[in-house]
Design an enzyme around this catalytic site. Structure first.
Site, PDB file in Angstrom:
ATOM      1  N   SER A 159       6.675   1.592  -6.335  1.00 22.12           N
ATOM      2  CA  SER A 159       5.650   2.281  -7.740  1.00 22.12           C
ATOM      3  C   SER A 159       6.886   2.170  -8.887  1.00 22.12           C
ATOM      4  O   SER A 159       7.651   1.449  -8.777  1.00 22.12           O
ATOM      5  CB  SER A 159       4.599   3.228  -6.937  1.00 22.12           C
ATOM      6  OG  SER A 159       3.512   2.855  -8.633  1.00 22.12           O
TER       7      SER A 159
ATOM      8  N   ASP B 202      -0.894  -1.496  -4.500  1.00 22.06           N
ATOM      9  CA  ASP B 202       0.262  -0.386  -4.382  1.00 22.06           C
ATOM     10  C   ASP B 202       0.879   0.179  -2.932  1.00 22.06           C
ATOM     11  O   ASP B 202       0.483   0.644  -2.455  1.00 22.06           O
ATOM     12  CB  ASP B 202      -0.539   1.154  -5.475  1.00 22.06           C
ATOM     13  CG  ASP B 202       0.749   1.995  -5.657  1.00 22.06           C
ATOM     14  OD1 ASP B 202       1.489   2.357  -5.227  1.00 22.06           O
ATOM     15  OD2 ASP B 202       1.466   2.112  -7.195  1.00 22.06           O
TER      16      ASP B 202
END
Length: 381
Positions: free
Chosen positions: A94, A246
């Protein structure tokens, strides 16, 4: 399921962004634009240096956690000042994936100054984009003197909206301006072609629920976007027909790939999700936010336990170091500061806040360097 940790200021569906921009302009009046970006220096790529007995070769793993990634920027900025440290491999998830590719790309294109300039340019872009974000501190937040966005009506709106709408409704074209920013700053082809620093970026395979680690030869902007794809904000990023979310859900950040490549003897982990928060969460937002932090730390805790077991087996002669290398673990963190920051500060992309986090990261890195028994290496003439 907990609400997403919004990684960047444009984590708002386009249908909301237009309204937010108009409302923000009406509320704020005619804000002066932020200072223009400093041009990124074009420097000749330095040749690979031979290993030295006095060099400290490190692999570094960067956790994701929204705007708190500016802390990692500060850590890297300070470590890049240290001529005795050479980065051999980097992994990230991320926001950590963003910092990882910026670090690697800057090093191969312009050396240490190039990496520092690229990181600074990226976070300046984040702050500039944040001027159009509805997620800003209210007057009451400013009066409190803190960085929290807990009173933001837009935050409350998104808490409610996530229960009823998805990115497939609010952003049917799957737009993400962040990809354009990365493409404008990073030469991904040059990053893939080099062998100076290994890069590993984690994403979550939606179909299997397992982590996928993208390596240097396949890194591009879409794979970095997959690593930062929060499912309540963006459509899953499809790569070769496989949807990804993610990487924080399954590998935040990936550690084991760093044990299999390169020549580093030290592994530096930079966590930015506080493992400890005092008290008991009581409001719905506090409960959801704490669940998110626990979830995003779970994979790191598991990987650290695996690393300890691998080191123990190497010491016992049960594992050949041709399979896994023994790495000395280091952690650069500032838990005492982070647990005082509300989870909503991960939305805060004000330049002053990002600079505060950068400086906090530089101090944490300096404190870590001061504790190392390594002999100092003078900078080259």
């Amino acid at each position: 399921m907990s609400p997403p940790i919004f990684t960047f200021p444009w984590d708002v569906p386009p249908s909301v962004t237009t309204l937010a921009r108009r409302l923000g302009q009406w509320i704020r009046g005619t804000d002066a634009p932020p200072p223009p970006l400093s041009p990124i220096p074009v420097l000749a790529a330095p040749p690979p240096l031979p290993l030295s007995e006095t060099e400290h070769v490190v692999a570094i793993a960067l956790q994701g956690g929204g705007a708190h990634g500016a802390f990692t920027w500060g850590v890297l900025d300070r470590l890049l000042d240290e001529p005795s440290i050479r980065f051999d491999a980097v992994s990230g998830t991320s926001a950590g994936a963003m910092n990882a590719v910026l670090l690697a790309s800057g090093l191969i294109s312009g050396g240490r100054p190039g990496a520092q300039a690229l990181l600074a340019a990226f976070w300046r872009r984040i702050a500039e984009a944040g001027r159009l974000s509805p997620f800003r501190r209210t007057w009451f937040d400013h009066l409190d003197g803190g960085w929290s966005l807990d009173r933001s009506p837009w935050l409350a709106f998104m808490d409610m909206a996530r229960q009823f709408v998805s990115p497939y409704q609010t952003n049917p074209l799957g737009l993400n301006p962040l990809q354009e920013v990365l493409d404008s700053l990073i030469d991904f082809q040059a990053l893939r072609d080099q062998d100076r620093i290994a890069v590993h970026v984690a994403a979550t395979n939606v179909q299997t629920g397992h982590p996928t680690i993208f390596t240097t030869a396949e890194i591009d902007a879409r794979r970095v976007m997959a690593s930062a794809c929060l499912p309540f904000l963006f459509q899953a990023v499809e790569i070769d027909g496989i949807p990804y979310w993610d990487g924080g859900y399954t590998s935040n950040p990936p550690l084991l790939p760093l044990l299999k490549c390169g020549s580093a003897g030290n592994l530096v982990v930079v966590p930015i999700n506080p493992p400890f928060r005092p008290g008991t969460p009581r409001s719905a937002r506090e409960i959801f936010s704490r669940i998110n932090e626990i979830t995003f730390n779970a994979s790191l805790n598991h990987n650290l336990e695996s690393l300890a077991r691998i080191n123990a087996l190497i010491d016992q002669g049960e594992i050949d170091q041709a399979t896994y290398r023994r790495l000395k673990l280091h952690v650069i963190e500032s838990d005492d500061e982070f647990h005082r920051l509300a989870a909503s500060t991960k939305f805060n992309t004000e330049w002053d806040f990002l600079v505060y986090l950068r400086d906090l990261g530089r101090r944490a890195a300096q404190s870590w360097l001061a504790r190392q028994p390594w002999p100092a290496i003078p900078p080259p003439p």
